[in-house]
Every structure is written in C-alpha cells, then in structure tokens.
Design a protein around this motif. Structure first.
Motif, PDB file in Angstrom:
ATOM      1  N   GLU A   1       1.006  -1.207  -0.052  1.00  0.00           N
ATOM      2  CA  GLU A   1       0.168  -0.083   0.146  1.00  0.00           C
ATOM      3  C   GLU A   1       0.858   1.132  -0.086  1.00  0.00           C
ATOM      4  O   GLU A   1       1.909   1.276   0.838  1.00  0.00           O
ATOM      5  CB  GLU A   1      -1.049   0.010   1.101  1.00  0.00           C
ATOM      6  CG  GLU A   1      -1.882   1.146   1.509  1.00  0.00           C
ATOM      7  CD  GLU A   1      -2.734   1.126   2.487  1.00  0.00           C
ATOM      8  OE1 GLU A   1      -2.896   0.004   3.266  1.00  0.00           O
ATOM      9  OE2 GLU A   1      -3.373   2.265   2.810  1.00  0.00           O
ATOM     10  N   ASP A   2       0.457   2.296  -0.867  1.00  0.00           N
ATOM     11  CA  ASP A   2       1.223   3.556  -0.798  1.00  0.00           C
ATOM     12  C   ASP A   2       1.261   4.228   0.306  1.00  0.00           C
ATOM     13  O   ASP A   2       0.347   4.287   1.215  1.00  0.00           O
ATOM     14  CB  ASP A   2       0.708   4.321  -2.166  1.00  0.00           C
ATOM     15  CG  ASP A   2       0.776   3.685  -3.423  1.00  0.00           C
ATOM     16  OD1 ASP A   2      -0.178   3.999  -4.328  1.00  0.00           O
ATOM     17  OD2 ASP A   2       2.028   3.234  -3.597  1.00  0.00           O
ATOM     18  N   LYS A   3       2.393   4.663   0.808  1.00  0.00           N
ATOM     19  CA  LYS A   3       2.524   5.078   2.279  1.00  0.00           C
ATOM     20  C   LYS A   3       3.291   6.591   2.275  1.00  0.00           C
ATOM     21  O   LYS A   3       4.335   6.403   1.726  1.00  0.00           O
ATOM     22  CB  LYS A   3       2.949   4.278   3.271  1.00  0.00           C
ATOM     23  CG  LYS A   3       3.040   4.712   4.764  1.00  0.00           C
ATOM     24  CD  LYS A   3       3.028   3.571   5.667  1.00  0.00           C
ATOM     25  CE  LYS A   3       4.506   2.825   5.359  1.00  0.00           C
ATOM     26  NZ  LYS A   3       4.440   2.041   6.449  1.00  0.00           N
ATOM     27  N   VAL A   4       2.938   7.721   2.870  1.00  0.00           N
ATOM     28  CA  VAL A   4       3.860   8.928   2.998  1.00  0.00           C
ATOM     29  C   VAL A   4       3.734   8.994   4.443  1.00  0.00           C
ATOM     30  O   VAL A   4       2.752   9.143   5.366  1.00  0.00           O
ATOM     31  CB  VAL A   4       3.080  10.057   2.227  1.00  0.00           C
ATOM     32  CG1 VAL A   4       3.963  11.343   2.505  1.00  0.00           C
ATOM     33  CG2 VAL A   4       3.133   9.620   0.562  1.00  0.00           C
ATOM     34  N   VAL A   5       4.954   9.328   5.080  1.00  0.00           N
ATOM     35  CA  VAL A   5       5.107   9.631   6.558  1.00  0.00           C
ATOM     36  C   VAL A   5       5.742  10.841   6.670  1.00  0.00           C
ATOM     37  O   VAL A   5       6.755  11.208   6.354  1.00  0.00           O
ATOM     38  CB  VAL A   5       5.701   8.550   7.142  1.00  0.00           C
ATOM     39  CG1 VAL A   5       5.985   8.759   8.704  1.00  0.00           C
ATOM     40  CG2 VAL A   5       5.154   7.267   7.070  1.00  0.00           C
ATOM     41  N   GLN A   6       5.252  11.814   7.663  1.00  0.00           N
ATOM     42  CA  GLN A   6       5.805  13.126   7.822  1.00  0.00           C
ATOM     43  C   GLN A   6       6.585  13.091   9.448  1.00  0.00           C
ATOM     44  O   GLN A   6       5.910  12.474   9.971  1.00  0.00           O
ATOM     45  CB  GLN A   6       4.899  14.159   7.313  1.00  0.00           C
ATOM     46  CG  GLN A   6       4.656  14.420   6.207  1.00  0.00           C
ATOM     47  CD  GLN A   6       3.684  15.801   5.968  1.00  0.00           C
ATOM     48  OE1 GLN A   6       2.732  15.653   5.499  1.00  0.00           O
ATOM     49  NE2 GLN A   6       4.389  16.798   6.063  1.00  0.00           N
ATOM     50  N   SER A   7       7.673  14.026   9.604  1.00  0.00           N
ATOM     51  CA  SER A   7       7.882  13.854  10.940  1.00  0.00           C
ATOM     52  C   SER A   7       8.651  15.184  10.949  1.00  0.00           C
ATOM     53  O   SER A   7       9.273  16.002  10.113  1.00  0.00           O
ATOM     54  CB  SER A   7       8.928  12.971  11.400  1.00  0.00           C
ATOM     55  OG  SER A   7      10.042  13.075  10.597  1.00  0.00           O
ATOM     56  N   PRO A   8       8.753  15.870  12.189  1.00  0.00           N
ATOM     57  CA  PRO A   8       7.732  15.668  13.102  1.00  0.00           C
ATOM     58  C   PRO A   8       6.352  16.139  12.699  1.00  0.00           C
ATOM     59  O   PRO A   8       6.045  16.661  11.792  1.00  0.00           O
ATOM     60  CB  PRO A   8       8.330  16.537  14.444  1.00  0.00           C
ATOM     61  CG  PRO A   8       8.662  17.765  13.836  1.00  0.00           C
ATOM     62  CD  PRO A   8       9.236  17.376  12.473  1.00  0.00           C
ATOM     63  N   LEU A   9       5.256  15.476  13.673  1.00  0.00           N
ATOM     64  CA  LEU A   9       3.979  15.725  13.552  1.00  0.00           C
ATOM     65  C   LEU A   9       3.642  17.126  14.267  1.00  0.00           C
ATOM     66  O   LEU A   9       2.743  17.806  13.662  1.00  0.00           O
ATOM     67  CB  LEU A   9       2.967  14.622  14.335  1.00  0.00           C
ATOM     68  CG  LEU A   9       3.382  13.454  13.880  1.00  0.00           C
ATOM     69  CD1 LEU A   9       2.185  12.474  14.681  1.00  0.00           C
ATOM     70  CD2 LEU A   9       2.967  13.148  12.303  1.00  0.00           C
ATOM     71  N   SER A  10       4.245  17.658  15.039  1.00  0.00           N
ATOM     72  CA  SER A  10       4.231  18.921  15.572  1.00  0.00           C
ATOM     73  C   SER A  10       5.416  19.555  15.968  1.00  0.00           C
ATOM     74  O   SER A  10       6.415  18.831  16.557  1.00  0.00           O
ATOM     75  CB  SER A  10       3.146  18.896  16.776  1.00  0.00           C
ATOM     76  OG  SER A  10       2.925  20.293  17.372  1.00  0.00           O
ATOM     77  N   LEU A  11       5.680  20.891  15.875  1.00  0.00           N
ATOM     78  CA  LEU A  11       6.938  21.561  15.982  1.00  0.00           C
ATOM     79  C   LEU A  11       6.664  22.961  16.307  1.00  0.00           C
ATOM     80  O   LEU A  11       5.871  23.670  15.871  1.00  0.00           O
ATOM     81  CB  LEU A  11       7.839  21.691  14.668  1.00  0.00           C
ATOM     82  CG  LEU A  11       9.149  22.208  14.904  1.00  0.00           C
ATOM     83  CD1 LEU A  11      10.006  21.328  15.834  1.00  0.00           C
ATOM     84  CD2 LEU A  11       9.857  21.839  13.308  1.00  0.00           C
ATOM     85  N   VAL A  12       7.177  23.413  17.658  1.00  0.00           N
ATOM     86  CA  VAL A  12       7.106  24.830  17.920  1.00  0.00           C
ATOM     87  C   VAL A  12       8.374  25.195  18.025  1.00  0.00           C
ATOM     88  O   VAL A  12       9.137  24.802  18.820  1.00  0.00           O
ATOM     89  CB  VAL A  12       6.265  24.747  19.526  1.00  0.00           C
ATOM     90  CG1 VAL A  12       5.874  26.228  19.931  1.00  0.00           C
ATOM     91  CG2 VAL A  12       4.918  24.107  19.475  1.00  0.00           C
ATOM     92  N   VAL A  13       8.844  26.662  17.594  1.00  0.00           N
ATOM     93  CA  VAL A  13       9.829  27.337  17.425  1.00  0.00           C
ATOM     94  C   VAL A  13       9.670  28.726  17.693  1.00  0.00           C
ATOM     95  O   VAL A  13       8.515  29.349  17.596  1.00  0.00           O
ATOM     96  CB  VAL A  13      10.879  27.102  16.259  1.00  0.00           C
ATOM     97  CG1 VAL A  13      10.932  25.509  16.105  1.00  0.00           C
ATOM     98  CG2 VAL A  13       9.922  27.590  14.908  1.00  0.00           C
ATOM     99  N   HIS A  14      10.592  29.384  17.894  1.00  0.00           N
ATOM    100  CA  HIS A  14      10.582  30.622  18.059  1.00  0.00           C
ATOM    101  C   HIS A  14      10.814  31.370  16.749  1.00  0.00           C
ATOM    102  O   HIS A  14      11.674  31.084  15.915  1.00  0.00           O
ATOM    103  CB  HIS A  14      11.722  31.547  19.111  1.00  0.00           C
ATOM    104  CG  HIS A  14      11.436  31.105  20.473  1.00  0.00           C
ATOM    105  ND1 HIS A  14      10.322  31.841  21.168  1.00  0.00           N
ATOM    106  CD2 HIS A  14      11.947  30.206  21.433  1.00  0.00           C
ATOM    107  CE1 HIS A  14      10.184  30.863  22.369  1.00  0.00           C
ATOM    108  NE2 HIS A  14      11.137  30.162  22.392  1.00  0.00           N
ATOM    109  N   GLU A  15      10.260  32.629  16.584  1.00  0.00           N
ATOM    110  CA  GLU A  15      10.542  33.603  15.457  1.00  0.00           C
ATOM    111  C   GLU A  15      11.936  33.765  14.938  1.00  0.00           C
ATOM    112  O   GLU A  15      12.881  34.038  16.457  1.00  0.00           O
ATOM    113  CB  GLU A  15       9.863  34.908  15.610  1.00  0.00           C
ATOM    114  CG  GLU A  15       9.578  35.287  14.417  1.00  0.00           C
ATOM    115  CD  GLU A  15       8.668  36.695  14.452  1.00  0.00           C
ATOM    116  OE1 GLU A  15       8.556  37.299  15.770  1.00  0.00           O
ATOM    117  OE2 GLU A  15       8.067  37.315  13.479  1.00  0.00           O
ATOM    118  N   GLY A  16      12.439  33.540  13.894  1.00  0.00           N
ATOM    119  CA  GLY A  16      13.869  33.784  13.543  1.00  0.00           C
ATOM    120  C   GLY A  16      14.689  32.244  13.397  1.00  0.00           C
ATOM    121  O   GLY A  16      15.562  32.063  12.905  1.00  0.00           O
ATOM    122  N   ASP A  17      13.978  31.055  14.007  1.00  0.00           N
ATOM    123  CA  ASP A  17      14.652  30.018  14.095  1.00  0.00           C
ATOM    124  C   ASP A  17      14.655  29.359  12.653  1.00  0.00           C
ATOM    125  O   ASP A  17      13.519  29.761  11.635  1.00  0.00           O
ATOM    126  CB  ASP A  17      13.793  28.996  15.088  1.00  0.00           C
ATOM    127  CG  ASP A  17      14.317  29.134  16.421  1.00  0.00           C
ATOM    128  OD1 ASP A  17      13.784  28.447  17.434  1.00  0.00           O
ATOM    129  OD2 ASP A  17      15.030  30.093  16.668  1.00  0.00           O
TER     130      ASP A  17
END
Lengths: 111, 115
Positions: free
Chosen positions: A1-17
């Motif tokens: 079965e065709d599969k696409v996996v992304q990581s991370p699922l969630s990311l929090v950073v500061h402006e400028g990063d």
C-alpha cells in the motif's frame, strides 16, 4: 500500500529559527512529490519535486528530494509568525492522477 | 478568476442522515477530485470525476457517491452518516489531460460534523 510519513507531527519554535520538516515515502509508481501549506482550510501549493538532488527555492523556503533514500525535506529559514501552518507532503502516483498525503506537520512559530 | 468554490462551508448532521456537498471547479478546469481530511490527518483521496463519470476511486465505501454535471461542477453524497465521517471535505480541480499534480487547485472545503 502506498504510504507517506511526515515528521515531526508537531513543532514549536521561536521567530527567527530555522526548521526542517521531513517526508518519507513508499509508493509503487512515483511521479512527483509535492509540498503544500495549509493555514486555514485550502492547501496551497509550495513545491513540486521530480528529480533527486535539485533544490527548489522560494524566498525563505527550500526543498530537496532524494529518490534513492525515498525522502524529501522542507527547510524554512528565519521563520516568521506567518509561517505557522500545517505543512503537507504528498506523492503523485503515475497513472493514478491522485495524491497520497502524509499526516502533516503542524508548525507553530512563537514571537 | 474564481478558484474552486465549495458549499456549504460548515454543516452539522446526525448519525444515519445523508449529506450533499457541492463544488465548482476553477475556470478552465474540467476534472474534479474529492478528498476527506479528518482532524489532525492528511487528506485522503475519495474519487475523481471527469466527463461526468467516476474515473478513479480511493478506498471508501459505497456510502460515498458523487456526480459531475455538464458544467463540470460536482457533488459528493454521503449516505447513512457515521460519527467517523466527521471531517473537512476538500474538492480539487484540474485539467482532464493530467499534466502534473502542480495544476491541482484546492477549494477551502466543507466542514462536516456528525453528532
């Protein structure tokens, strides 16, 4: 079965990063890989990648594809609060005229 | 130049009911695809309509059906609604002669809540 996996699922950073979003895939008949930004509802097109090693660039965003290792990355430099969104990776299948999407990465940029 | 328009934007139904969602493709496009996006997930392909016929179908039950009209607009119908049908339903339009996924244009979606 065709599969696409992304990581991370969630990311929090500061402006400028600088952030790097990952997308790996296992599909039967690869044609292209696409990145979309989804802020509220409609996904908006960012990049389409078909060849390995050729970087696509648009302002602070860039993306590259590795067809040998079956993955792509999306880089965003000098992030701004307006970059906060869900970033979707999708693979186009030859002959199928459809996209197979990953789960998305929710990126939050704090001021 | 109008993009893809969908209606309604939000709707609430109860289990067992039926729903119809509507989509008008971008000007110049003649193919309509429907995707289901559950909360926190990526969109999943439901089916594609071209020349008023279903051309491709994803892994969705027969409760999901569609129609395309001569003016290329399309409807998605879901019968016997389940709680799990709650999702954002996205319509995307393209050219019939598929030249690549970068021409795919998405609408803002219809948010369906099933109680």
């Amino acid at each position: 079965e065709d599969k696409v996996v992304q990581s991370p699922l969630s990311l929090v950073v500061h402006e400028g990063d600088t952030v790097t979003l990952n997308c790996s895939y296992e599909v039967t008949n690869f044609r292209s890989l696409l990145w979309y930004k989804q802020e509220k509802k409609a996904p908006t097109f960012l990049f389409m990648l078909t060849s390995s090693g050729i970087e696509k660039k648009s302002g602070r965003l860039s993306s590259i594809l590795d067809k040998k290792e079956l993955f792509s990355i999306l880089n965003i430099t000098a992030t701004q609060t307006g970059d906060s969104a869900v970033y979707l990776c999708a693979v186009e299948i030859w002959g199928a005229q459809k996209l197979v999407f990953g789960q998305g990465t929710r990126l939050t940029i704090n001021p | 130049d109008a993009g893809v328009t969908q209606s309604p934007t939000h709707l609430i139904k109860t289990r067992g009911q039926q729903v119809t969602l509507r989509c008008s493709p971008k000007s110049g496009h003649d193919t309509v695809s429907w995707y289901q996006q559950a909360l926190g997930q990526g969109p999943q392909f439901i089916f594609q309509y071209y020349e008023e016929e279903e051309r491709q179908r994803g892994n969705f039950p027969d409760r999901f059906s569609g129609h395309q009209f001569p003016n290329y607009s399309s409807e998605l119908n879901v019968n016997a609604l389940l709680l799990g049908d709650s999702a954002l339903y996205l319509c995307a339009s393209s050219f019939g002669d598929w030249t690549g996924a970068n021409v795919l244009t998405f609408g803002a979606g219809s948010r369906l809540t099933v109680l």
